[in-house]
Motif scaffolding. Structure first.
Motif, short mmCIF file in Angstrom:
data_model
loop_
_atom_site.label_atom_id
_atom_site.label_comp_id
_atom_site.label_asym_id
_atom_site.label_seq_id
_atom_site.Cartn_x
_atom_site.Cartn_y
_atom_site.Cartn_z
N GLU A 44 0.95 -1.28 0.00
CA GLU A 44 -0.09 0.01 -0.03
C GLU A 44 0.93 1.26 -0.04
OE1 GLU A 44 -3.65 1.92 2.28
OE2 GLU A 44 -3.11 -0.22 2.84
N GLN A 45 1.82 1.21 0.69
CA GLN A 45 3.18 2.24 0.64
C GLN A 45 3.48 2.60 -0.64
OE1 GLN A 45 3.89 4.37 2.51
NE2 GLN A 45 5.90 5.29 2.36
N ASN A 46 3.88 1.56 -1.39
CA ASN A 46 4.52 1.79 -2.87
C ASN A 46 3.16 2.39 -3.70
OD1 ASN A 46 6.89 0.95 -2.16
ND2 ASN A 46 6.32 -1.46 -2.63
N ARG A 47 1.88 2.00 -3.45
CA ARG A 47 0.88 2.50 -4.05
C ARG A 47 0.58 4.29 -3.84
NH1 ARG A 47 -4.32 3.62 -3.06
NH2 ARG A 47 -4.15 2.29 -1.04
N HIS A 48 0.95 4.41 -2.46
CA HIS A 48 0.81 6.00 -1.99
C HIS A 48 1.66 6.62 -2.61
CE1 HIS A 48 -2.36 5.76 1.01
NE2 HIS A 48 -2.18 4.90 1.66
N ILE A 49 3.00 6.19 -2.80
CA ILE A 49 4.17 7.01 -3.37
C ILE A 49 3.88 7.33 -4.86
CG2 ILE A 49 6.46 6.72 -4.12
CD1 ILE A 49 6.94 5.19 -1.46
N SER A 50 3.18 6.30 -5.44
CA SER A 50 3.16 6.46 -6.97
C SER A 50 1.85 7.40 -7.08
CB SER A 50 2.52 4.92 -7.60
OG SER A 50 2.32 5.08 -9.07
N GLU A 51 0.76 7.41 -6.42
CA GLU A 51 -0.38 8.41 -6.60
C GLU A 51 0.14 9.79 -6.13
OE1 GLU A 51 -3.21 6.84 -4.05
OE2 GLU A 51 -3.91 5.33 -5.31
N VAL A 80 -1.65 13.97 1.11
CA VAL A 80 -0.78 14.40 1.97
C VAL A 80 -1.19 13.52 3.49
CG1 VAL A 80 0.57 15.91 3.52
CG2 VAL A 80 0.24 16.34 1.10
N ASP A 81 -2.38 13.84 3.73
CA ASP A 81 -2.92 13.34 4.92
C ASP A 81 -3.05 11.85 4.80
OD1 ASP A 81 -3.32 15.80 5.87
OD2 ASP A 81 -5.57 16.15 5.51
N ASN A 82 -3.39 11.28 3.68
CA ASN A 82 -3.38 9.82 3.73
C ASN A 82 -2.07 9.36 3.87
OD1 ASN A 82 -6.11 9.64 3.09
ND2 ASN A 82 -6.03 9.50 0.77
N GLY A 83 -1.03 9.74 3.43
CA GLY A 83 0.29 9.35 3.43
C GLY A 83 0.71 9.31 4.87
N LEU A 84 0.54 10.68 5.39
CA LEU A 84 0.93 10.48 6.74
C LEU A 84 -0.07 9.63 7.78
CD1 LEU A 84 0.73 14.54 7.14
CD2 LEU A 84 2.54 13.09 7.59
N ARG A 85 -1.23 9.25 7.30
CA ARG A 85 -1.90 8.25 8.36
C ARG A 85 -1.35 7.02 7.96
NH1 ARG A 85 -6.25 9.91 6.64
NH2 ARG A 85 -6.83 11.27 8.46
N ALA A 87 4.10 17.41 0.37
CA ALA A 87 3.67 16.37 -0.52
C ALA A 87 5.05 15.89 -1.17
CB ALA A 87 3.06 16.88 -1.60
N ARG A 88 6.09 16.92 -1.41
CA ARG A 88 7.32 16.74 -1.79
C ARG A 88 7.95 15.97 -0.95
NH1 ARG A 88 7.81 22.08 -3.69
NH2 ARG A 88 9.83 22.44 -2.32
N GLY A 89 8.06 16.17 0.50
CA GLY A 89 8.69 15.56 1.54
C GLY A 89 8.32 14.10 1.79
N LEU A 90 6.94 13.97 1.60
CA LEU A 90 6.49 12.48 1.99
C LEU A 90 7.12 11.65 0.74
CD1 LEU A 90 2.97 12.89 3.00
CD2 LEU A 90 4.83 11.47 4.00
N ASP A 93 10.51 7.51 -1.45
CA ASP A 93 11.79 7.13 -2.55
C ASP A 93 12.83 6.80 -1.74
OD1 ASP A 93 12.14 7.17 -5.45
OD2 ASP A 93 13.68 8.71 -4.92
N TYR A 94 13.43 7.67 -0.76
CA TYR A 94 14.65 7.14 0.10
C TYR A 94 14.55 5.80 0.32
CZ TYR A 94 17.89 7.24 3.79
OH TYR A 94 19.02 7.16 4.96
N THR A 95 13.30 5.41 0.99
CA THR A 95 13.17 4.00 1.55
C THR A 95 13.17 3.13 0.41
OG1 THR A 95 11.60 4.74 3.31
CG2 THR A 95 11.78 2.38 3.13
#
Length: 368
Positions: A159-166, A184-189, A333-336, A341-343
Motif C-alpha cells: 500500500e505504501q508503494n501505491r501511495h508513493i506512485s499516486e 498528504v493526509d493519507n500518506g501521513l496516516r 507532498a514533496r517531503g513525503l 523514494d529514500y526508503t
C-alpha cells in the motif's frame, strides 16, 4: 498553508533527567494527532464556509439586482460574483475530497480490524499457549508471531508503494492544494498505521521489533529503536523542500534540535536498561548452570522495552506532524515523496547487496 511558529523547549524542561522513567512527555504528540483530530474541525469549517459563500453570493446578487434594470453591472460587482462562485466551487470540491478520504479511512479501519482479529486467532496478540513470561521457551510461538507481523507489514509496504506512485502523479498534475492535501493526509496516516502495528507487535515480542529483522539490510544499517532517527530524516529532507522561507528554516532547525535531544534521552535510557539487564543476569554465581531466577528477573526488567519502542514511534509520529504544520501543502507532498523514494532506494540497495554476495558465493563454489 502555513502554520504558526512552533515552540520548543530545552531538554532540561522536557523532563529527561531520568530517561527511563520520564519519557511519557512524548505522549503529547499522540494527544495532538494532526490528521485524526483535524478532520472533523476542517469538515465543520468547510460546511460553514460553503454556507457563508453561498449566502454572500446571494446577498451580492440581491444587492446588485438594481443593476439588472437597464443598467450594466459594474466591473467590481461582476468580479466579486465570479470570486464567490469560484470560492463556493472550491469549497464543494474540498468537502467532496474529505468525504472520500473519510470513506477510505473507514474501509482501512475495517481492514485493520479484520487483520487484528486474524492475528489474535493465530496467536500474535494472545501469545498462543505461552504467556509473556514464558515465551522465551516457546520458539514456535515466537516464529508464528514474527511471520504474522511480516505478513501484515508486507501488505503495508504494498500500500505504501501505491501511495508513493499516486503522490508522484498528483505532484506532476495540475490539481489544487485542497486535492493534494488529501494525498498528504493519507500518506501521513499510513505511517501512523505502521506505528500502531509496531506498538501492538512489540507488546508480544519487543525483541523482534527492536532487531529490525522485518526490514531490509539497507534500512537496518540506519536502524534506531525500531525505526528511523527523526533528526536524520529531517536532515535528509531539507534539500528536497526548497525553496523555503527563513521562518521555515528556523522552525525546522529547532525541530531537529528537539528531536536530537529526545533521541539522546532515549538512547541513554536504552543504555541504562542494558546495564540493568546485564547486572541482573550476572547477579548469581556464573558457571553453576542454575540461572532460572536471574533469567526470570531479567524478563521483568525487559517489560519496559515496549515503552522504548512506543516512545520512539511517538517521536517519529510527532516529527511528521510538526513538519507537516511547518510546510506548505506542496512542500509536505514533496517531503513525503522524498521519504518514500529514500526508503525504496535503501530496499534496492539491499537487493543489489544480497545478489552481489550470492553471486560471489556461487563463483567461489564453482572454483572449489
Amino acid at each position: 498553508m502555513k502554520s504558526g511558529s512552533t515552540q520548543f523547549v530545552p531538554t532540561r524542561r522536557m523532563g529527561f533527567c531520568d530517561p527511563l522513567n520520564q519519557m511519557a512527555m512524548w505522549d503529547d504528540f499522540k494527544a495532538s494527532n494532526f490528521v485524526d483530530s483535524s478532520l472533523p474541525i476542517i469538515l465543520d469549517f468547510e460546511q460553514k464556509h460553503d454556507n457563508q459563500s453561498e449566502e454572500t453570493s446571494v446577498g451580492t446578487v440581491g444587492a446588485s439586482h438594481k443593476y439588472d434594470q437597464g443598467q450594466k453591472k459594474p466591473e467590481k460587482v461582476l468580479r466579486r460574483l465570479a470570486q464567490n462562485r469560484e470560492a463556493a466551487r472550491k469549497s464543494r470540491l474540498r468537502k467532496k475530497a474529505y468525504v472520500q478520504q473519510l470513506e477510505t479511512c473507514k474501509q482501512r479501519l475495517v481492514q485493520l480490524e479484520q487483520e487484528l482479529d486474524q492475528a489474535r486467532q493465530q496467536g500474535l496478540y494472545a501469545g498462543g499457549s505461552c504467556d509473556a513470561a514464558t515465551q522465551i521457551s516457546c520458539p514456535g510461538t515466537m516464529n508464528q508471531n514474527a511471520g504474522t507481523f511480516e505478513a501484515v507489514y508486507n501488505r503495508w509496504l504494498e500500500e505504501q508503494n501505491r501511495h508513493i506512485s499516486e503522490l508522484r502523479n498528483a505532484l506532476h498534475s495540475n490539481i489544487g492544494d485542497a486535492e493534494l492535501r488529501v494525498y498528504v493526509d493519507n500518506g501521513l496516516r499510513h505511517y501512523f498505521d505502521l506505528f500502531s502495528m509496531k506498538a501492538s507487535a512489540a507488546k508480544v515480542d519487543a525483541f523482534y521489533i527492536m532487531s529490525g529483522l522485518w526490514i531490509t539490510l539497507g534500512e537496518r544499517f540506519f536502524f534506531w529503536i525500531g525505526g528511523f532517527r527523526p533528526s536524520e530524516i529531517l536532515k535528509m529532507l531539507v534539500p528536497h523542500l526548497e525553496p523555503m522561507s527563513d521562518e521555515q528554516h528556523f522552525e525546522i532547525f529547532n525541530l531537529r534540535q528537539s528531536c536530537q535531544q529526545a533521541e539522546d534521552a532515549l538512547t541513554k535510557g536504552m543504555e541504562k536498561l542494558q546495564q540493568i539487564v546485564a547486572d541482573t543476569l550476572t547477579s548469581g554465581q556464573l558457571g553453576d548452570g542454575n540461572y532460572f531466577h536471574e533469567v526470570s528477573a531479567a524478563m521483568e526488567k525487559l517489560e519496559v522495552l515496549v515503552r522504548f519502542v512506543v516512545q520512539a514511534d511517538n517521536l517519529r509520529q510527532g516529527t511528521l506532524q510538526q513538519i507537516s504544520r511547518i510546510l506548505t501543502t506542496r512542500q509536505a507532498a514533496r517531503g513525503l515523496l522524498a521519504l518514500g523514494d529514500y526508503t525504496q532506494r535503501l530496499q534496492a540497495l539491499s537487493s543489489v547487496w544480497s545478489k552481489r554476495h550470492s553471486d560471489t558465493s556461487s563463483t567461489n563454489m564453482v572454483h572449489v
